[in-house]
Design a protein around this motif. Structure first.
Motif, PDB file in Angstrom:
ATOM      1  N   PHE A   5       0.829  -1.195   0.000  1.00  0.00           N
ATOM      2  CA  PHE A   5       0.000   0.000   0.000  1.00  0.00           C
ATOM      3  C   PHE A   5       0.867   1.250   0.000  1.00  0.00           C
ATOM      4  O   PHE A   5       0.612   2.211  -0.727  1.00  0.00           O
ATOM      5  CB  PHE A   5      -0.915   0.003   1.229  1.00  0.00           C
ATOM      6  N   VAL A   6       1.932   1.236   0.847  1.00  0.00           N
ATOM      7  CA  VAL A   6       2.845   2.371   0.897  1.00  0.00           C
ATOM      8  C   VAL A   6       3.451   2.632  -0.468  1.00  0.00           C
ATOM      9  O   VAL A   6       3.517   3.755  -0.956  1.00  0.00           O
ATOM     10  CB  VAL A   6       3.962   2.133   1.943  1.00  0.00           C
ATOM     11  N   MET A   7       3.918   1.552  -1.136  1.00  0.00           N
ATOM     12  CA  MET A   7       4.555   1.707  -2.428  1.00  0.00           C
ATOM     13  C   MET A   7       3.579   2.240  -3.473  1.00  0.00           C
ATOM     14  O   MET A   7       3.932   3.083  -4.297  1.00  0.00           O
ATOM     15  CB  MET A   7       5.130   0.355  -2.876  1.00  0.00           C
ATOM     16  N   ARG A   8       2.340   1.749  -3.455  1.00  0.00           N
ATOM     17  CA  ARG A   8       1.357   2.226  -4.432  1.00  0.00           C
ATOM     18  C   ARG A   8       1.064   3.703  -4.234  1.00  0.00           C
ATOM     19  O   ARG A   8       0.951   4.472  -5.193  1.00  0.00           O
ATOM     20  CB  ARG A   8       0.064   1.407  -4.318  1.00  0.00           C
ATOM     21  N   ARG A   9       0.930   4.121  -2.960  1.00  0.00           N
ATOM     22  CA  ARG A   9       0.678   5.528  -2.687  1.00  0.00           C
ATOM     23  C   ARG A   9       1.831   6.390  -3.181  1.00  0.00           C
ATOM     24  O   ARG A   9       1.636   7.440  -3.771  1.00  0.00           O
ATOM     25  CB  ARG A   9       0.472   5.760  -1.180  1.00  0.00           C
ATOM     26  N   LEU A  10       3.055   5.917  -2.914  1.00  0.00           N
ATOM     27  CA  LEU A  10       4.214   6.676  -3.358  1.00  0.00           C
ATOM     28  C   LEU A  10       4.265   6.767  -4.875  1.00  0.00           C
ATOM     29  O   LEU A  10       4.550   7.819  -5.449  1.00  0.00           O
ATOM     30  CB  LEU A  10       5.502   6.014  -2.849  1.00  0.00           C
ATOM     31  N   ALA A  11       3.968   5.662  -5.551  1.00  0.00           N
ATOM     32  CA  ALA A  11       4.030   5.654  -7.008  1.00  0.00           C
ATOM     33  C   ALA A  11       3.005   6.604  -7.613  1.00  0.00           C
ATOM     34  O   ALA A  11       3.297   7.353  -8.545  1.00  0.00           O
ATOM     35  CB  ALA A  11       3.807   4.228  -7.525  1.00  0.00           C
ATOM     36  N   LEU A  12       1.796   6.587  -7.065  1.00  0.00           N
ATOM     37  CA  LEU A  12       0.748   7.448  -7.603  1.00  0.00           C
ATOM     38  C   LEU A  12       1.061   8.921  -7.379  1.00  0.00           C
ATOM     39  O   LEU A  12       0.922   9.752  -8.281  1.00  0.00           O
ATOM     40  CB  LEU A  12      -0.600   7.100  -6.956  1.00  0.00           C
ATOM     41  N   ALA A 111       9.894  13.457  -2.681  1.00  0.00           N
ATOM     42  CA  ALA A 111      10.854  12.668  -3.461  1.00  0.00           C
ATOM     43  C   ALA A 111      10.505  11.201  -3.394  1.00  0.00           C
ATOM     44  O   ALA A 111      10.073  10.691  -2.362  1.00  0.00           O
ATOM     45  CB  ALA A 111      12.276  12.878  -2.952  1.00  0.00           C
ATOM     46  N   SER A 112      10.682  10.505  -4.512  1.00  0.00           N
ATOM     47  CA  SER A 112      10.604   9.048  -4.531  1.00  0.00           C
ATOM     48  C   SER A 112      11.839   8.546  -5.248  1.00  0.00           C
ATOM     49  O   SER A 112      12.423   9.248  -6.081  1.00  0.00           O
ATOM     50  CB  SER A 112       9.328   8.562  -5.226  1.00  0.00           C
ATOM     51  N   TYR A 113      12.263   7.333  -4.915  1.00  0.00           N
ATOM     52  CA  TYR A 113      13.529   6.813  -5.403  1.00  0.00           C
ATOM     53  C   TYR A 113      13.313   5.601  -6.295  1.00  0.00           C
ATOM     54  O   TYR A 113      12.700   4.612  -5.876  1.00  0.00           O
ATOM     55  CB  TYR A 113      14.436   6.427  -4.224  1.00  0.00           C
ATOM     56  N   ALA A 114      13.844   5.675  -7.525  1.00  0.00           N
ATOM     57  CA  ALA A 114      13.775   4.521  -8.419  1.00  0.00           C
ATOM     58  C   ALA A 114      14.547   3.355  -7.818  1.00  0.00           C
ATOM     59  O   ALA A 114      14.138   2.196  -7.909  1.00  0.00           O
ATOM     60  CB  ALA A 114      14.328   4.890  -9.790  1.00  0.00           C
ATOM     61  N   LEU A 152      16.217   0.609   4.199  1.00  0.00           N
ATOM     62  CA  LEU A 152      15.980   1.181   2.882  1.00  0.00           C
ATOM     63  C   LEU A 152      14.660   1.934   2.858  1.00  0.00           C
ATOM     64  O   LEU A 152      13.689   1.543   3.517  1.00  0.00           O
ATOM     65  CB  LEU A 152      15.971   0.086   1.822  1.00  0.00           C
ATOM     66  N   THR A 153      14.623   2.999   2.087  1.00  0.00           N
ATOM     67  CA  THR A 153      13.400   3.775   1.912  1.00  0.00           C
ATOM     68  C   THR A 153      13.100   3.956   0.432  1.00  0.00           C
ATOM     69  O   THR A 153      14.015   4.126  -0.382  1.00  0.00           O
ATOM     70  CB  THR A 153      13.508   5.169   2.567  1.00  0.00           C
ATOM     71  N   SER A 154      11.813   3.908   0.102  1.00  0.00           N
ATOM     72  CA  SER A 154      11.384   4.109  -1.280  1.00  0.00           C
ATOM     73  C   SER A 154      11.076   5.578  -1.566  1.00  0.00           C
ATOM     74  O   SER A 154      10.856   5.958  -2.711  1.00  0.00           O
ATOM     75  CB  SER A 154      10.132   3.276  -1.569  1.00  0.00           C
ATOM     76  N   GLY A 155      11.040   6.427  -0.538  1.00  0.00           N
ATOM     77  CA  GLY A 155      10.770   7.835  -0.753  1.00  0.00           C
ATOM     78  C   GLY A 155      10.558   8.566   0.546  1.00  0.00           C
ATOM     79  O   GLY A 155      10.372   7.954   1.600  1.00  0.00           O
ATOM     80  N   ARG A 156      10.600   9.861   0.485  1.00  0.00           N
ATOM     81  CA  ARG A 156      10.356  10.691   1.665  1.00  0.00           C
ATOM     82  C   ARG A 156       9.217  11.654   1.365  1.00  0.00           C
ATOM     83  O   ARG A 156       9.000  12.040   0.213  1.00  0.00           O
ATOM     84  CB  ARG A 156      11.612  11.456   2.070  1.00  0.00           C
ATOM     85  N   ASN A 160       1.528  15.998   7.264  1.00  0.00           N
ATOM     86  CA  ASN A 160       1.051  16.947   8.273  1.00  0.00           C
ATOM     87  C   ASN A 160       2.187  17.797   8.837  1.00  0.00           C
ATOM     88  O   ASN A 160       2.279  18.047  10.037  1.00  0.00           O
ATOM     89  CB  ASN A 160       0.310  16.203   9.393  1.00  0.00           C
ATOM     90  N   GLY A 161       3.048  18.226   7.933  1.00  0.00           N
ATOM     91  CA  GLY A 161       4.112  19.155   8.297  1.00  0.00           C
ATOM     92  C   GLY A 161       5.367  18.540   8.858  1.00  0.00           C
ATOM     93  O   GLY A 161       6.271  19.274   9.279  1.00  0.00           O
ATOM     94  N   ARG A 162       5.457  17.213   8.860  1.00  0.00           N
ATOM     95  CA  ARG A 162       6.632  16.548   9.403  1.00  0.00           C
ATOM     96  C   ARG A 162       7.287  15.685   8.329  1.00  0.00           C
ATOM     97  O   ARG A 162       6.592  15.044   7.544  1.00  0.00           O
ATOM     98  CB  ARG A 162       6.259  15.640  10.590  1.00  0.00           C
ATOM     99  N   PRO A 163       8.612  15.610   8.306  1.00  0.00           N
ATOM    100  CA  PRO A 163       9.283  14.779   7.298  1.00  0.00           C
ATOM    101  C   PRO A 163       9.337  13.307   7.724  1.00  0.00           C
ATOM    102  O   PRO A 163       9.706  12.993   8.857  1.00  0.00           O
ATOM    103  CB  PRO A 163      10.688  15.382   7.231  1.00  0.00           C
ATOM    104  N   TYR A 164       8.957  12.427   6.807  1.00  0.00           N
ATOM    105  CA  TYR A 164       8.978  10.987   7.045  1.00  0.00           C
ATOM    106  C   TYR A 164       9.642  10.281   5.868  1.00  0.00           C
ATOM    107  O   TYR A 164       9.625  10.770   4.737  1.00  0.00           O
ATOM    108  CB  TYR A 164       7.563  10.423   7.169  1.00  0.00           C
ATOM    109  N   ALA A 165      10.178   9.106   6.146  1.00  0.00           N
ATOM    110  CA  ALA A 165      10.667   8.213   5.096  1.00  0.00           C
ATOM    111  C   ALA A 165       9.829   6.945   5.115  1.00  0.00           C
ATOM    112  O   ALA A 165       9.501   6.417   6.189  1.00  0.00           O
ATOM    113  CB  ALA A 165      12.132   7.859   5.319  1.00  0.00           C
ATOM    114  N   ALA A 166       9.461   6.452   3.909  1.00  0.00           N
ATOM    115  CA  ALA A 166       8.706   5.202   3.787  1.00  0.00           C
ATOM    116  C   ALA A 166       9.697   4.047   3.793  1.00  0.00           C
ATOM    117  O   ALA A 166      10.477   3.872   2.849  1.00  0.00           O
ATOM    118  CB  ALA A 166       7.895   5.200   2.498  1.00  0.00           C
TER     119      ALA A 166
END
Length: 425
Positions: A5-12, A111-114, A152-156, A160-166
């Motif tokens: 689900f995380v990856m799909r959200r990031l991709a979209l 950002a998302s990372y290939a 490993l992270t697929s994107g950041r 809600n105003g805070r930086p996160y990494a997936a």
């Protein structure tokens, strides 16, 4: 939330990212006809900038409650961070810095990372999050690392105003981890702690707590109104603010109370419990109580009654929280006590009595002369010093809206919200 689900959200959402360009010191993001922005209660400062990113003008306003406004630009101001240009309200035409008190609600893709990138972890305790479809708190996962590590992270993203990494590998795979900044892929650990309580020992009444570690105790009573208690606890989890709670047994036994205590009990890395008695009776003079059907004597209660109030409440608190032990900490209802009350409580194992040094008066609504969210936050921030003990309520009328500004400003002033136990130790 699954990793898929995380990856799909990031991709979209990554499809909407437009590469930034640098123009005279200002990195422009994709322009937007309208971005929804939430400005939390309390002071908000807007700026205008020159083409070289120097401040031309500024304007500060104090919002009595959160405001939902619009913005038409979100951009990186060189050397300063990400700013939102406001298009409605008192700060129209000004740029406000993006943060946990000024943000586009939900998720903003940055950002998302290939090829997955690496997130670094120093030794420490970390809390990962999932979010529901509205980007509100879902589930959490806690772990402590004894040595430095990576994942490993697929994107950041800004959520809600805070930086996160997936995170897509290791312990927190499928979770979002807070990171140090939008451009630094280093996981941000929990900076406070909830250690074991101090020993019962002899009787002691605390109003303020020992100073020396630049810590402040945010404490919440739960003895009457329960809204918005669950949301307050969720906010403290997202803020990773260590907290001490003093619930009554009677309110904990309600459906809402059980949900609140279950969430508190699920986070022993952040929270601890004290005892606020079973029925919130006035133990010195008699009377009062919560709920209104509470069996409170009309004259000064006996020692046996006081001890039963504490012991009965403790059993309910332990059951609802999954085993958290409130003793030897307690807070007398209405702050009323005398030597006889203290001796009776100590005989039941409650030797440490906690009053407060700052009272938010948040139990009183604005319509009855109570404080706005901004006034609550301002009072706490203006009066807080190392070792302060702040009294608030899980049923406080404007407490939830006061917390974002309060916690952010306390930390900016070098005061870390901690549990009572952490400060006493």
């Amino acid at each position: 939330m699954s990793n898929g689900f995380v990856m799909r959200r990031l991709a979209l959402l990554s499809m909407a990212v437009v590469a930034a360009t640098v123009v005279l010191g200002v990195a422009a993001s994709a322009a937007a006809a309208s971005l929804p922005v939430r400005l939390e209660a309390g002071p908000q400062t807007g700026y205008t900038f020159s083409s070289t990113a120097t401040v031309v003008t500024s304007k500060t306003v104090s919002l009595p409650k959160p405001a939902n406004v619009g913005a038409d630009d979100r951009r990186w101001i060189a050397g300063r961070g990400v700013y939102l240009r406001i298009t409605s309200g008192d700060l129209t035409g000004y740029y406000v810095r993006e943060s946990s008190v000024a943000y586009v609600p939900g998720r903003v893709t940055t950002a998302s990372y290939a090829t997955p990138a690496t997130v670094t972890f120093a030794p420490g305790t970390y809390l990962g999050y999932t979010f529901d479809t509205g980007w509100r708190l879902g589930t959490t996962k806690k772990a402590t690392l004894a040595t430095a590590s990576t994942a490993l992270t697929s994107g950041r993203s800004m959520i809600n105003g805070r930086p996160y990494a997936a995170i897509v590998s290791g312990t927190w795979s499928g979770y979002w981890l807070p990171i140090v900044s939008p451009t630094v892929l280093a996981a941000s650990s929990i900076s406070c702690a909830s250690p074991a309580k101090i020993a019962a020992g002899s009787e002691h009444v605390y109003r303020a707590l020992p100073a020396g570690n630049s810590e402040i105790a945010l404490t919440f009573d739960m003895g009457g109104r329960l809204d918005p208690g669950l949301d307050i606890v969720r906010r403290l989890i997202v803020d990773r603010a260590c907290t001490t709670f003093f619930p009554t047994g009677a309110m904990t036994a309600t459906t809402a109370g059980k949900a609140i205590l279950a969430l508190i009990g699920a986070h022993p890395e952040l929270f601890e419990l004290g005892n606020h008695t079973n029925h919130h009776c006035n133990l010195r003079d008699g009377g009062a109580g919560s709920p209104t059907t509470a069996p409170c004597p009309t004259t000064a209660p006996t020692a046996a009654f006081i001890q039963a109030e504490l012991k009965d409440a403790a059993a309910i608190l332990r059951s609802a929280s999954g085993g958290m032990e409130p003793a030897p900490y307690w807070r007398p209802p209405y702050g009323t006590y005398d030597t006889r009350v203290l001796d009776a409580a100590a005989a039941a194992g409650y030797t440490k009595t906690f009053m407060w040094s700052i009272d938010a008066i948040d139990w009183r609504p604005v319509s009855d002369g109570g404080p706005t969210a901004a006034q609550i936050a301002d009072k706490v921030v203006a009066n807080a010093v190392d070792g302060s003990d702040v009294l608030m309520h899980l049923g406080g009328w404007n407490t939830l809206d006061a917390l974002p500004s309060m916690i952010s400003r306390l930390r900016a002033h070098g005061l870390k919200p901690s549990t009572i136990s952490a400060i006493l130790r």
